[in-house]
Write an enzyme that holds these catalytic residues in place. Sequence first.
Site, short mmCIF file in Angstrom:
data_model
loop_
_atom_site.label_atom_id
_atom_site.label_comp_id
_atom_site.label_asym_id
_atom_site.label_seq_id
_atom_site.Cartn_x
_atom_site.Cartn_y
_atom_site.Cartn_z
N ASN A 155 0.71 -1.29 -0.08
CA ASN A 155 0.03 0.02 -0.06
C ASN A 155 0.75 1.33 0.11
OD1 ASN A 155 0.70 -0.25 2.57
ND2 ASN A 155 -1.19 0.26 3.45
N GLU A 254 4.32 -2.93 12.34
CA GLU A 254 3.13 -1.88 12.16
C GLU A 254 2.21 -2.86 11.69
OE1 GLU A 254 3.21 1.08 12.99
OE2 GLU A 254 5.29 1.60 13.28
N CYS A 288 -3.30 1.64 6.76
CA CYS A 288 -3.41 1.09 8.10
C CYS A 288 -3.82 2.21 9.13
CB CYS A 288 -2.23 0.70 8.59
SG CYS A 288 -0.85 1.54 8.65
N GLU A 460 8.11 4.30 14.34
CA GLU A 460 8.72 4.62 13.19
C GLU A 460 8.77 6.17 13.02
OE1 GLU A 460 7.33 1.95 10.08
OE2 GLU A 460 9.26 0.66 10.72
#
Length: 481
Positions: A155, A254, A288, A460
Amino acid sequence: MKNYKELIYDQSHVNGQWVSGGSGTFKVVNPADGTEVATVHDADVALVEQAIQAAAVAFGPWKALAAKERSVIMYRWYDLLISHKEALATIMTLECGKPLVESRGEVDYAASFIQWFAEEAKRVYGDVIPGFTADRRVLVVKQPIGVVGVITPWNFPLAMITRKLGPALAVGCTAVVRPSEETPLSALAMVALAEQAGFPKGVINVVVGTQAAATGKLLCESPLVSKISFTGSTRVGQILSSQSAFMLKKLSLELGGNAPFIVFEDADINAAVRGAIAGKFRFSGQTCVCVNRILVHEKIYDQFAERFVQAVSELKVGNGMEPGVNFGPLINKKAMDRMELLVSDALAKGGELLFGGKKQDNYFFLPTVIGNAQANMDFAREEIFGPIAPLFKFKTDEEAIQMANDTIYGLASYFYTQDLTRTWKVSEALEYGIVGVNEGLISSESVPFGGVKYSGKGREGSKYGIDDYTEIKYVCMGNIN
Ligand code: ADP
């Protein structure tokens, strides 16, 4: 400056060489029209093993460079990514269907992690702690963790990789990157530019192929790999976590989300509608942090629903390469079929179809709004990862918070209010790693991105992003008399 065709590669990049990897080929298909973008050589696990070995050999000299020397190479890479923005964005849109305007934005976003961590490379500070006896002196240093296995989804074909490589390379780690088989081309173009920037061979290795499970297992179980950094589904995150358990390998994960978007009765409704559109329909809902459940106070529910549906109807659906398109196809047929199931489940349980709800040609699924959403509908619990916006009603703040937290996930959350006390109370009560207040777009290289609960672990981006790639060493010097 290369045009996009000159940046299309069909082999893995291992130890500074383009290599095919012996397991046949696979096709990369444009989800907007079903055409073939490229045929790519499928890397087998032997090639992944070679990549691990190369990264292990490259680790010593790479970490031995001065931080400033690593930073200079990273800066050159950043410049090359930016100067090839149009080519990289075109490749991205062709392989994943993202509208070109979003792909250009992603190239900027992806490059920003390299720029940010090129700067941070020089600031990986240690500490001096007062000695715990008169004759002792205590130092704390941060050292690179080693070879990092990077596994990423389709994505964000570039940004999910650079978000991991940025901190890893800055502190002196080397990497084996395994991008999604849906989007290998962006990753290969990226590593070609990295080579041009001057990274020594073996520092960044990219293996492309369809053998996801075998590659993941090898990276998790290899004693030469010190850390796994993964972005993707919770299910695969759990597999990688258990495969890494025996070696107690460090993981950054993640994973999935189920973002609530709460509109309180005092919200600026127009701002909330804009935020919900941006937060829900970016890349057709396939991120997400995309809004999963829109919770609206009952007093303003009708007003919000009407304006939201109007805004959804204005989205321009089409091939991402066409000008003005801001809503493209889904990644594949499976994703499209899943949307159909989620809609029929909701309608069977009393949901009202306010807009869309239908498949179209290729992998297009119309932007969809479902009113009267209820907790027993599948999309209340599952990550939608597509363009369905369910509208739920609530009466009190307590009820909204309870509904928002009623999920196993905890990545992004959003709410709209003008009230300062509510802003604090709700921000504190939401069990999420990220809270957007009166804001639907929350990603940047300068902020700590990550989740709690089943959404993963680690952060991150930002100064905190460095920590996951370093080990702390404490040095005690005695007998200083
Ligand atoms: P998504 O739904 O975003 O594709 P996945 O978790 O299925 O999420 O995929 C994320 C990445 O993980 C992709 O590159 C995929 O190929 C890879 N992957 C899938 N299964 C495994 C596995 N068992 N081990 C390692 N990687 C995997």
